[in-house]
Structure formats: C-alpha cells, structure tokens
Design an enzyme around this catalytic site. Structure first.
Site, short mmCIF file in Angstrom:
data_model
loop_
_atom_site.label_atom_id
_atom_site.label_comp_id
_atom_site.label_asym_id
_atom_site.label_seq_id
_atom_site.Cartn_x
_atom_site.Cartn_y
_atom_site.Cartn_z
N ARG A 1 48.86 54.56 43.72
CA ARG A 1 49.47 53.12 43.94
C ARG A 1 49.59 52.97 45.36
O ARG A 1 49.26 51.74 45.77
CB ARG A 1 50.98 53.00 43.34
CG ARG A 1 51.54 51.76 43.57
CD ARG A 1 52.65 51.24 42.48
NE ARG A 1 53.46 52.42 42.12
CZ ARG A 1 54.45 52.80 42.99
NH1 ARG A 1 54.45 53.02 44.16
NH2 ARG A 1 54.98 53.95 42.24
N TYR B 1 43.51 25.68 42.35
CA TYR B 1 43.37 26.42 41.25
C TYR B 1 44.58 26.28 40.43
O TYR B 1 45.83 26.64 40.83
CB TYR B 1 43.04 27.82 41.63
CG TYR B 1 43.06 28.73 40.14
CD1 TYR B 1 42.09 28.34 39.16
CD2 TYR B 1 43.65 29.77 40.08
CE1 TYR B 1 42.26 28.83 37.85
CE2 TYR B 1 43.80 30.46 39.00
CZ TYR B 1 42.75 30.02 37.83
OH TYR B 1 42.97 30.91 36.77
N ASP C 1 42.88 30.23 51.04
CA ASP C 1 42.23 30.78 49.79
C ASP C 1 40.83 30.71 50.05
O ASP C 1 40.17 29.50 50.20
CB ASP C 1 42.64 29.99 48.52
CG ASP C 1 42.01 30.71 47.20
OD1 ASP C 1 41.09 31.47 47.50
OD2 ASP C 1 42.77 30.68 46.30
N LYS D 1 35.43 36.50 42.08
CA LYS D 1 34.36 35.50 42.10
C LYS D 1 33.33 36.13 43.01
O LYS D 1 32.61 37.03 42.42
CB LYS D 1 34.86 34.44 42.53
CG LYS D 1 36.02 34.09 41.99
CD LYS D 1 35.93 33.55 40.42
CE LYS D 1 36.98 33.41 39.29
NZ LYS D 1 38.47 33.46 39.71
O1 P1T Z 1 41.60 34.82 38.16
P1 P1T Z 1 42.17 35.65 39.54
O2 P1T Z 1 41.21 36.80 40.05
O3 P1T Z 1 43.52 36.16 39.36
O4 P1T Z 1 42.03 34.43 40.66
C1 P1T Z 1 42.87 33.36 40.72
C2 P1T Z 1 42.17 32.37 41.48
C3 P1T Z 1 42.64 32.13 42.73
N1 P1T Z 1 42.06 31.16 43.83
C4 P1T Z 1 41.13 30.38 43.36
C5 P1T Z 1 40.51 29.39 44.31
C6 P1T Z 1 40.66 30.75 42.10
O5 P1T Z 1 39.39 29.89 41.69
C7 P1T Z 1 41.01 31.45 41.03
C8 P1T Z 1 40.62 31.78 39.76
N2 P1T Z 1 39.80 30.90 39.19
C9 P1T Z 1 39.24 30.77 38.15
C10 P1T Z 1 39.40 31.56 37.04
C11 P1T Z 1 38.51 29.43 37.64
O6 P1T Z 1 37.70 29.40 37.17
O7 P1T Z 1 38.60 28.69 38.58
#
Ligand code: P1T
Length: 379
Positions: A46, A98, A170, A195
């Site tokens: 961890r 998001y 972000d 992503k």
């Molecule tokens: O899904 P996760 O890895 O927890 O990330 C969240 C997140 C944070 N910031 C942005 C700009 C994002 O696009 C996302 C996740 N977005 C999607 C799953 C989507 O389809 O837009």
C-alpha cells in the site's frame, strides 16, 4: 530529455536484479525483513511497490513534475486532492466537468462541509469575484468534458498564486503530449489514467503529479493513509501505455481534425464542439497552451432531440457506444444519459449538455472508415 524520449525512458531504470528492460510486475503485498526495519526500501505494497514506483516516476517525468502518485481510479486521485481540505474551506470549480467529479464534490464533499462554486471559466477573470479567504482550491478541467471549453491555465494560475490558493488541473483530455499544466503554473496535475495514458481501455487508474515536495508529502500521506492505490499489474499496463502516448496522440489529433471537419460540413449537424476551429470561443488560448487539439469532439444534430441522438449512437458500428474515452478504438457516448447523468438536467443544460449532444472519442483506426461509419449513422 525531450518529450518523445521521456515517454519511453523518463524516470526509468533497468531492473537491478536481472536487467529486465521493462520493470517486473512485483505482485506482492509485502517484503521480507531481516530484523524489524531491516528491508530494501519496501515494507508493504500500500505504501510502496516497485512496479507502481516505476510508473509514478514516469508520470512525474512526462508532466515535467518532480513527484508522481498513482491511484486506483481517476476519482480516487481527485478524492486524495479533496482530502487536503477541511470543513469550511471553499473550492472554485469549472461548471463544465466530468459528471463523476461533480458527483464526488456535491454528494460527498459538500456533506463534509466544503463549499463549491461552479462557474464558467472561459474568462479567467470570472474567478476572482468568488475568491475569499476561505478559498483553498481552484479546480480546472481543460478541455472540459464534454463541451470542449478551453480554460487559460496560465491566467488562472496568476489568480491562484496571487491569493495563495492551490490550482489543480484535470489533464485527462489533453495529456502531457498536448499540454503541461505544471509549466503553466498549476500546482497539481490530475489524470484519469484510464483514458489516454493507459490508452487501451484495459485498466482503470488515476494519477497526480506535483512539483513541490511539501505538497507531494501531504499527498503521499493521504495515498498511504487512505489506501486508494492501484495494483502492480495495472501499473505495468499504464507504464506500457505511456511508452506509445506520443504516437497515439498524434494520430488521435489527425483523425479528430478530419472528423471535426466532416461533421461541421454535414447538412444534418448543428453544432460541433472542437477547439481546433478558428471560431471556437477560446481557439487562440487552445493554440497557445496546447500542441494540437486532441481527439475528443462533441456535436448536436439539427433534429435537436433525444431520440435522434440515441438513434445515431445505436447505428454506429465502428464507433462503440460506451462510457470512457482515450483508447485506441473509437467510442461514442450520450453524455446526458451516460457520463453526465449524475448532473441535474437544469445544471447540465446551462453549460450545453443537452439531450441531443453526442460525444466522440476518436480512435486511431483508418479515418475513412470512421467517417463512413458516422455518415451512415447520421443518415
Ligand atoms: O473513471 P476514472 O478513472 O475514475 O476517472 C474519472 C474522470 C476524471 N476526469 C475526467 C475528465 C474524466 O473524463 C473521468 C472519467 N470519464 C469518463 C469515464 C467519461 O466517459 O467521461
């Protein structure tokens, strides 16, 4: 080191045991000690894991930061930032973001006594009116998800520095291939590494990168104390993804441009949101802070209704209808009912997330096949 070299070598060392060129997947929870505290730098996974550390060093390198931290998801990474705050603190956030970030802020952290101001940040000067002595964080997403608004990171950082407020960006949509928020004055860069960094739609992960040692120490404390880390196998996958980020992004941008131009010239399409257009409201900022314009595009049709949008996403064959973005394969999405369903209708419609909006994550397939697919689906 320049960027294309950094994505492959940045922060990396050959494995000390056998010289493995890629770091082994250290699938272990713990490490042998000869006497209490007698270990080789690793006690418990961890806290530290060699495969995760290799990834964290790569993350720091490609974002021009000093410290990288990897988490179990993008939201876990944002959650760690929020834990820097305490009840009574205030956050100024972009109002186009998001849906899951909005949900975390309003459904969890408002309940813990943190106040959020969601505002349009296309003019950075809008921010200053909301700054008080309680403001502790400015939250920027640029380009925004899903409206592709562009926020001037340097201008926002001048405001955050003047008032001694943290600025977190972000950088999921842009990636460090296109923009480097730390170089523009941000304090924290955040990624949904699910992503473009991972790039192959096979892992969920989040990341933070910072320059300042004190801030890094506070975030490492939270990472270890709260425990939302990612596993070694996922760390390996994202590290592998990063090694081709530059060539994937180049193709995402080329294909994105061709598709944005196809859509804008299509008689059935109303609005196309893509920062590469000269008439995009913040095109000149996009041009100065980004290397290119990326592979994310949103659009509405002239029919302008829910059913017409749903029919298009259902008809697409090469584009897969799915949540997420940034993978090698093209995806379509309907933000109002999918990624942004957690934002109340009146809130999302204020920023343009209407029922007829479709979002595309343009992949790296042959662009002729993608255009033909859109053409048949739009009809
Ligand atoms: O899904 P996760 O890895 O927890 O990330 C969240 C997140 C944070 N910031 C942005 C700009 C994002 O696009 C996302 C996740 N977005 C999607 C799953 C989507 O389809 O837009």
């Amino acid at each position: 080191m320049k960027f294309n070299t950094k994505v492959i070598h940045g922060g990396q060392e050959h494995d000390p045991a056998y010289g493995a060129v890629m770091p082994p997947i250290y699938q272990t929870s713990t490490y042998a000690q000869t006497t209490p505290g007698g270990h080789k730098g690793y006690e418990y996974s961890r806290t530290h894991n060699p495969t995760r550390n290799a990834l964290e060093n790569a993350l720091a390198s490609i974002e021009n930061g000093n410290y990288g931290l990897a988490f179990g998801s993008g939201l876990a990474a944002i959650d760690a930032i929020m834990k820097l705050l305490k009840p009574g603190d205030e956050v100024i956030s972009t109002n186009d973001l998001y849906g899951g970030s909005f949900r975390l802020f309003t459904k969890i952290y408002e309940g813990f006594g943190i106040k959020f101001h969601f505002i349009g940040m296309d003019q950075a000067s809008n921010i200053e009116a909301y700054v008080t002595n309680k403001t502790k964080l400015i939250w920027v997403e640029t380009p925004t998800n899903p409206m592709m608004n562009i926020i001037d990171i340097k201008a926002v950082s001048e405001i955050s520095k003047k008032h001694n407020v943290l600025l977190a960006v972000d950088n999921t949509f842009a990636t460090p291939y296109l923009q480097k928020p730390l170089d523009l004055g941000a304090d924290i860069v955040m990624h949904s590494a699910t992503k473009y960094l991972g790039g192959h739609s096979d892992v969920v992960m989040g990341a933070l990168i910072v320059e300042d040692k004190n801030l890094a120490d506070r975030l490492y404390f939270i990472q270890n104390a709260s425990g939302a880390i990612c596993g070694p196998q996922d760390s390996f996958l994202v590290l592998r993804g990063i090694k081709t980020l530059h060539i994937r992004m180049q193709r995402h941008c080329e294909n994105g441009k061709a598709i944005a131009e196809f859509l804008v010239n299509h008689p059935k399409i109303e609005n196309v949101y893509w920062p590469g257009f000269e008439n995009h409201p913040n095109h000149s900022i996009a041009k100065s802070q980004m290397k290119d314009f990326g592979g994310m595009i949103s659009f509405t049709t002239k029919d302008n209704n829910y059913d017409a949008a749903i029919k298009i996403v259902e008809r697409l064959k090469v584009f897969t209808l799915a949540e997420s973005l940034g993978g090698i394969e093209s995806l379509s999405g309907h933000p109002a009912s999918m990624t942004h369903a957690s934002i109340p209708k009146e809130e999302r419609e204020k920023v343009g997330v209407v029922d007829s909006l479709i979002r595309l994550s343009v992949g790296i397939e042959d662009v002729e096949d993608l255009i033909a697919d859109l053409n048949q689906a739009i009809g």
